[in-house]
Design a protein around this motif. Structure first.
Motif, PDB file in Angstrom:
ATOM      1  N   HIS A  76      54.252  35.916  39.997  1.00 38.40           N
ATOM      2  CA  HIS A  76      55.548  35.270  40.152  1.00 38.40           C
ATOM      3  C   HIS A  76      56.196  35.546  41.508  1.00 38.40           C
ATOM      4  CE1 HIS A  76      55.115  34.203  36.013  1.00 38.40           C
ATOM      5  NE2 HIS A  76      54.893  35.470  35.713  1.00 38.40           N
ATOM      6  N   ALA A  77      55.430  36.058  42.453  1.00 39.53           N
ATOM      7  CA  ALA A  77      55.972  36.294  43.792  1.00 39.53           C
ATOM      8  C   ALA A  77      56.344  34.955  44.423  1.00 39.53           C
ATOM      9  CB  ALA A  77      54.940  37.018  44.656  1.00 39.53           C
ATOM     10  N   GLU A  78      57.347  34.989  45.245  1.00 40.31           N
ATOM     11  CA  GLU A  78      57.821  33.786  45.931  1.00 40.31           C
ATOM     12  C   GLU A  78      56.741  33.291  46.903  1.00 40.31           C
ATOM     13  OE1 GLU A  78      60.578  30.932  46.090  1.00 40.31           O
ATOM     14  OE2 GLU A  78      60.779  32.713  44.853  1.00 40.31           O
ATOM     15  N   LEU A  79      56.323  32.034  46.772  1.00 36.50           N
ATOM     16  CA  LEU A  79      55.305  31.460  47.642  1.00 36.50           C
ATOM     17  C   LEU A  79      55.956  30.714  48.798  1.00 36.50           C
ATOM     18  CD1 LEU A  79      52.754  29.959  45.073  1.00 36.50           C
ATOM     19  CD2 LEU A  79      52.548  32.082  46.373  1.00 36.50           C
ATOM     20  N   ASP A  80      55.465  30.975  49.991  1.00 37.95           N
ATOM     21  CA  ASP A  80      55.908  30.250  51.175  1.00 37.95           C
ATOM     22  C   ASP A  80      55.099  28.952  51.238  1.00 37.95           C
ATOM     23  OD1 ASP A  80      56.429  29.210  53.674  1.00 37.95           O
ATOM     24  OD2 ASP A  80      55.982  31.056  54.767  1.00 37.95           O
ATOM     25  N   PRO A  81      55.743  27.800  51.168  1.00 44.10           N
ATOM     26  CA  PRO A  81      55.007  26.534  51.158  1.00 44.10           C
ATOM     27  C   PRO A  81      54.160  26.310  52.413  1.00 44.10           C
ATOM     28  CG  PRO A  81      57.394  26.150  51.099  1.00 44.10           C
ATOM     29  CD  PRO A  81      57.178  27.616  51.099  1.00 44.10           C
ATOM     30  N   ASP A  82      54.497  26.976  53.528  1.00 40.38           N
ATOM     31  CA  ASP A  82      53.738  26.804  54.764  1.00 40.38           C
ATOM     32  C   ASP A  82      52.614  27.827  54.930  1.00 40.38           C
ATOM     33  OD1 ASP A  82      55.359  24.656  55.521  1.00 40.38           O
ATOM     34  OD2 ASP A  82      56.860  26.012  56.380  1.00 40.38           O
ATOM     35  N   GLY A 137      46.078  32.717  45.262  1.00 45.98           N
ATOM     36  CA  GLY A 137      44.901  33.184  44.528  1.00 45.98           C
ATOM     37  C   GLY A 137      45.144  33.378  43.046  1.00 45.98           C
ATOM     38  N   LEU A 138      46.286  33.974  42.682  1.00 49.32           N
ATOM     39  CA  LEU A 138      46.565  34.202  41.268  1.00 49.32           C
ATOM     40  C   LEU A 138      46.907  32.900  40.552  1.00 49.32           C
ATOM     41  CD1 LEU A 138      48.547  37.550  41.402  1.00 49.32           C
ATOM     42  CD2 LEU A 138      46.134  37.191  40.848  1.00 49.32           C
ATOM     43  N   ARG A 152      46.043  49.249  34.711  1.00 48.51           N
ATOM     44  CA  ARG A 152      45.990  50.413  35.608  1.00 48.51           C
ATOM     45  C   ARG A 152      44.753  51.223  35.248  1.00 48.51           C
ATOM     46  NH1 ARG A 152      50.088  50.994  39.002  1.00 48.51           N
ATOM     47  NH2 ARG A 152      52.094  50.082  38.455  1.00 48.51           N
ATOM     48  N   ALA A 153      44.008  51.630  36.271  1.00 46.43           N
ATOM     49  CA  ALA A 153      42.797  52.411  36.056  1.00 46.43           C
ATOM     50  C   ALA A 153      43.134  53.890  35.951  1.00 46.43           C
ATOM     51  CB  ALA A 153      41.814  52.175  37.205  1.00 46.43           C
ATOM     52  N   SER A 154      42.406  54.591  35.122  1.00 48.79           N
ATOM     53  CA  SER A 154      42.623  56.042  35.042  1.00 48.79           C
ATOM     54  C   SER A 154      42.210  56.637  36.381  1.00 48.79           C
ATOM     55  CB  SER A 154      41.794  56.642  33.908  1.00 48.79           C
ATOM     56  OG  SER A 154      40.425  56.410  34.115  1.00 48.79           O
ATOM     57  N   GLY A 155      42.990  57.556  36.866  1.00 51.45           N
ATOM     58  CA  GLY A 155      42.704  58.148  38.168  1.00 51.45           C
ATOM     59  C   GLY A 155      43.265  57.343  39.327  1.00 51.45           C
ATOM     60  N   GLY A 156      44.060  56.333  39.037  1.00 54.33           N
ATOM     61  CA  GLY A 156      44.659  55.517  40.091  1.00 54.33           C
ATOM     62  C   GLY A 156      43.956  54.189  40.252  1.00 54.33           C
ATOM     63  N   GLU A 159      35.535  41.865  35.637  1.00 50.36           N
ATOM     64  CA  GLU A 159      36.545  42.835  36.042  1.00 50.36           C
ATOM     65  C   GLU A 159      36.284  43.232  37.487  1.00 50.36           C
ATOM     66  OE1 GLU A 159      36.460  46.183  33.401  1.00 50.36           O
ATOM     67  OE2 GLU A 159      37.014  44.970  31.651  1.00 50.36           O
ATOM     68  N   VAL A 160      37.329  43.227  38.287  1.00 49.89           N
ATOM     69  CA  VAL A 160      37.252  43.713  39.660  1.00 49.89           C
ATOM     70  C   VAL A 160      38.224  44.880  39.761  1.00 49.89           C
ATOM     71  CG1 VAL A 160      37.582  43.178  42.105  1.00 49.89           C
ATOM     72  CG2 VAL A 160      36.583  41.457  40.577  1.00 49.89           C
ATOM     73  N   SER A 161      37.689  46.060  40.055  1.00 54.29           N
ATOM     74  CA  SER A 161      38.516  47.256  40.144  1.00 54.29           C
ATOM     75  C   SER A 161      38.613  47.714  41.588  1.00 54.29           C
ATOM     76  CB  SER A 161      37.925  48.368  39.274  1.00 54.29           C
ATOM     77  OG  SER A 161      36.598  48.661  39.679  1.00 54.29           O
ATOM     78  N   ASP A 162      39.726  48.356  41.916  1.00 55.62           N
ATOM     79  CA  ASP A 162      39.890  48.925  43.257  1.00 55.62           C
ATOM     80  C   ASP A 162      40.835  50.110  43.170  1.00 55.62           C
ATOM     81  OD1 ASP A 162      42.728  48.139  43.948  1.00 55.62           O
ATOM     82  OD2 ASP A 162      41.897  46.124  43.734  1.00 55.62           O
ATOM     83  N   GLY A 163      40.942  50.853  44.250  1.00 54.64           N
ATOM     84  CA  GLY A 163      41.745  52.065  44.273  1.00 54.64           C
ATOM     85  C   GLY A 163      43.195  51.875  44.652  1.00 54.64           C
ATOM     86  N   SER A 164      43.614  50.660  44.895  1.00 59.25           N
ATOM     87  CA  SER A 164      45.001  50.409  45.307  1.00 59.25           C
ATOM     88  C   SER A 164      45.932  50.394  44.097  1.00 59.25           C
ATOM     89  CB  SER A 164      45.100  49.071  46.036  1.00 59.25           C
ATOM     90  OG  SER A 164      46.451  48.756  46.285  1.00 59.25           O
ATOM     91  N   PRO A 165      47.071  51.085  44.189  1.00 59.47           N
ATOM     92  CA  PRO A 165      48.028  51.051  43.081  1.00 59.47           C
ATOM     93  C   PRO A 165      48.869  49.767  43.054  1.00 59.47           C
ATOM     94  CG  PRO A 165      48.869  52.438  44.830  1.00 59.47           C
ATOM     95  CD  PRO A 165      47.478  52.011  45.244  1.00 59.47           C
ATOM     96  N   GLN A 166      48.816  48.968  44.131  1.00 59.18           N
ATOM     97  CA  GLN A 166      49.606  47.741  44.213  1.00 59.18           C
ATOM     98  C   GLN A 166      49.098  46.712  43.202  1.00 59.18           C
ATOM     99  OE1 GLN A 166      49.581  45.904  48.071  1.00 59.18           O
ATOM    100  NE2 GLN A 166      50.701  44.116  47.376  1.00 59.18           N
ATOM    101  N   LEU A 167      49.977  46.297  42.298  1.00 58.70           N
ATOM    102  CA  LEU A 167      49.599  45.320  41.285  1.00 58.70           C
ATOM    103  C   LEU A 167      49.869  43.909  41.789  1.00 58.70           C
ATOM    104  CD1 LEU A 167      51.055  47.001  38.070  1.00 58.70           C
ATOM    105  CD2 LEU A 167      48.726  47.118  38.958  1.00 58.70           C
TER     106      LEU A 167
END
Length: 137
Positions: free
Chosen positions: A98-104, A110-111, A125-129, A86-94
């Protein structure tokens, strides 16, 4: 070249988990891989090293790229038939597989790698953000 075994491994060879909190930079993954490799060897799972090290490297790289303070936690947990990381961090950005990948672009895969080399993974989502990105091998 043989690298020394981290002191935490020598002091606690029968641990079932390892936890660390750190601020990561461009070269942090190399040091974390050594620790992960040492635990997998001690736990009798050296065959998982390639997959676990690659997946963990991708998650740490995401912290370096996307988390402003670059602070994270790492949990390595021995399981009956493998390992959970498990790698945890304080960023709320998930993360978004399925994000669009730019071939260039050199970024954004990574995912896809995480999905390819692990048995399963997810985000909580971690408790406390913040969030926890985890995988199992």
């Amino acid at each position: 070249m043989n690298e020394p075994i981290p002191p935490a491994v020598l002091a606690f060879p029968h641990r079932q988990q390892y936890v660390m909190h750190l601020t990561v930079g461009e070269h942090s993954a190399r040091h974390i891989r050594r620790i992960v490799r040492s635990f997998l060897l001690e736990w009798g799972m050296p065959e998982l090293s390639d997959a676990v090290e690659l997946a963990m490297t991708e998650l740490v790289a995401n912290v370096v790229r996307h988390v402003p303070d670059r602070r994270c936690g790492l949990l390595l947990l021995r399981q009956p038939k493998g390992v959970r990381v498990e790698v945890s961090d304080g960023s709320p950005q998930l993360p978004d597989l399925h994000a669009e990948l730019d071939p260039d672009s050199e970024d954004g895969r990574g995912l896809v790698i995480l999905d390819a080399v692990t048995d399963k993974w997810g985000v909580t989502r971690a408790s406390g953000g913040g969030k926890i990105v985890w995988f199992e091998c």
